[in-house]
Design a protein around this motif. Structure first.
Motif, mmCIF file in Angstrom:
data_model
loop_
_atom_site.group_PDB
_atom_site.id
_atom_site.type_symbol
_atom_site.label_atom_id
_atom_site.label_comp_id
_atom_site.label_asym_id
_atom_site.label_seq_id
_atom_site.Cartn_x
_atom_site.Cartn_y
_atom_site.Cartn_z
ATOM 1 N N VAL A 190 0.867 -1.172 0.000
ATOM 2 C CA VAL A 190 0.000 0.000 0.000
ATOM 3 C C VAL A 190 0.903 1.221 0.000
ATOM 4 O O VAL A 190 1.751 1.373 0.883
ATOM 5 C CB VAL A 190 -0.907 0.034 1.253
ATOM 6 C CG1 VAL A 190 -1.756 1.290 1.276
ATOM 7 C CG2 VAL A 190 -1.767 -1.218 1.327
ATOM 8 N N ILE A 191 0.742 2.098 -0.994
ATOM 9 C CA ILE A 191 1.566 3.299 -1.076
ATOM 10 C C ILE A 191 0.894 4.429 -0.301
ATOM 11 O O ILE A 191 -0.260 4.773 -0.560
ATOM 12 C CB ILE A 191 1.799 3.722 -2.542
ATOM 13 C CG1 ILE A 191 2.483 2.598 -3.323
ATOM 14 C CG2 ILE A 191 2.603 5.014 -2.607
ATOM 15 C CD1 ILE A 191 3.836 2.179 -2.802
ATOM 16 N N ASP A 192 1.610 4.982 0.655
ATOM 17 C CA ASP A 192 1.120 6.120 1.427
ATOM 18 C C ASP A 192 1.130 7.346 0.518
ATOM 19 O O ASP A 192 2.182 7.702 -0.019
ATOM 20 C CB ASP A 192 2.023 6.347 2.637
ATOM 21 C CG ASP A 192 1.574 7.519 3.479
ATOM 22 O OD1 ASP A 192 1.655 8.671 2.985
ATOM 23 O OD2 ASP A 192 1.167 7.304 4.618
ATOM 24 N N GLY A 214 4.704 8.764 -0.251
ATOM 25 C CA GLY A 214 5.080 8.073 -1.475
ATOM 26 C C GLY A 214 5.805 6.763 -1.215
ATOM 27 O O GLY A 214 6.364 6.174 -2.131
ATOM 28 N N LEU A 215 5.775 6.304 0.039
ATOM 29 C CA LEU A 215 6.461 5.065 0.411
ATOM 30 C C LEU A 215 5.453 3.941 0.608
ATOM 31 O O LEU A 215 4.321 4.179 1.044
ATOM 32 C CB LEU A 215 7.236 5.260 1.716
ATOM 33 C CG LEU A 215 8.320 6.323 1.723
ATOM 34 C CD1 LEU A 215 8.900 6.474 3.130
ATOM 35 C CD2 LEU A 215 9.408 5.997 0.720
ATOM 36 N N CYS A 259 7.006 -2.041 3.207
ATOM 37 C CA CYS A 259 8.467 -2.172 3.124
ATOM 38 C C CYS A 259 9.208 -0.841 3.142
ATOM 39 O O CYS A 259 10.439 -0.828 3.212
ATOM 40 C CB CYS A 259 8.852 -2.953 1.870
ATOM 41 S SG CYS A 259 8.503 -2.088 0.317
ATOM 42 N N LEU A 260 8.491 0.264 3.034
ATOM 43 C CA LEU A 260 9.053 1.620 3.076
ATOM 44 C C LEU A 260 9.878 1.986 1.846
ATOM 45 O O LEU A 260 10.618 2.956 1.873
ATOM 46 C CB LEU A 260 9.874 1.844 4.353
ATOM 47 C CG LEU A 260 9.100 1.662 5.655
ATOM 48 C CD1 LEU A 260 10.033 1.770 6.854
ATOM 49 C CD2 LEU A 260 7.966 2.662 5.761
ATOM 50 N N ARG A 261 9.730 1.226 0.754
ATOM 51 C CA ARG A 261 10.409 1.586 -0.488
ATOM 52 C C ARG A 261 9.524 2.508 -1.314
ATOM 53 O O ARG A 261 8.304 2.521 -1.174
ATOM 54 C CB ARG A 261 10.718 0.345 -1.329
ATOM 55 C CG ARG A 261 11.757 -0.552 -0.721
ATOM 56 C CD ARG A 261 12.007 -1.768 -1.588
ATOM 57 N NE ARG A 261 10.847 -2.653 -1.576
ATOM 58 C CZ ARG A 261 10.701 -3.706 -2.368
ATOM 59 N NH1 ARG A 261 11.631 -4.018 -3.253
ATOM 60 N NH2 ARG A 261 9.626 -4.467 -2.276
ATOM 61 N N GLY A 288 4.442 13.216 7.051
ATOM 62 C CA GLY A 288 5.456 12.594 6.201
ATOM 63 C C GLY A 288 6.355 13.628 5.563
ATOM 64 O O GLY A 288 6.114 14.831 5.647
ATOM 65 N N PRO A 289 7.393 13.156 4.874
ATOM 66 C CA PRO A 289 8.297 14.064 4.177
ATOM 67 C C PRO A 289 7.562 14.726 3.015
ATOM 68 O O PRO A 289 6.579 14.180 2.513
ATOM 69 C CB PRO A 289 9.417 13.155 3.689
ATOM 70 C CG PRO A 289 8.826 11.796 3.664
ATOM 71 C CD PRO A 289 7.769 11.769 4.716
#
Length: 64
Positions: free
Chosen positions: A13-15, A19-20, A24-26, A60-61
């Motif tokens: 699931v993309i936040d 955008g991660l 897995c945070l990729r 988030g960033p």
């Protein structure tokens, strides 16, 4: 893909804010490129992933 290092935990699931991938945070680009990266490149990205973890109460960033 046996033997290839991967941080995937099957939560894909993309936040939208960061955008991660929430699992897995990729980034999407990292996920797309993963099979073409060398093992050293994959391990370098995996070493960076813990720093990407964002506490739920913090924004988030910025997205680019």
């Amino acid at each position: 893909m046996s033997g290839v290092s991967s941080p995937c935990v099957l939560i894909c699931v993309i936040d939208p804010r960061s955008g991660l991938c929430e699992g897995c945070l990729r980034t999407l680009q990292e996920i797309a490129d993963w099979s073409r990266l060398s093992e050293a490149e994959r391990l370098a990205i995996m070493a960076e992933l813990p720093r990407r973890k964002i506490p739920p109460d913090r924004p988030g960033p910025p997205r680019h």
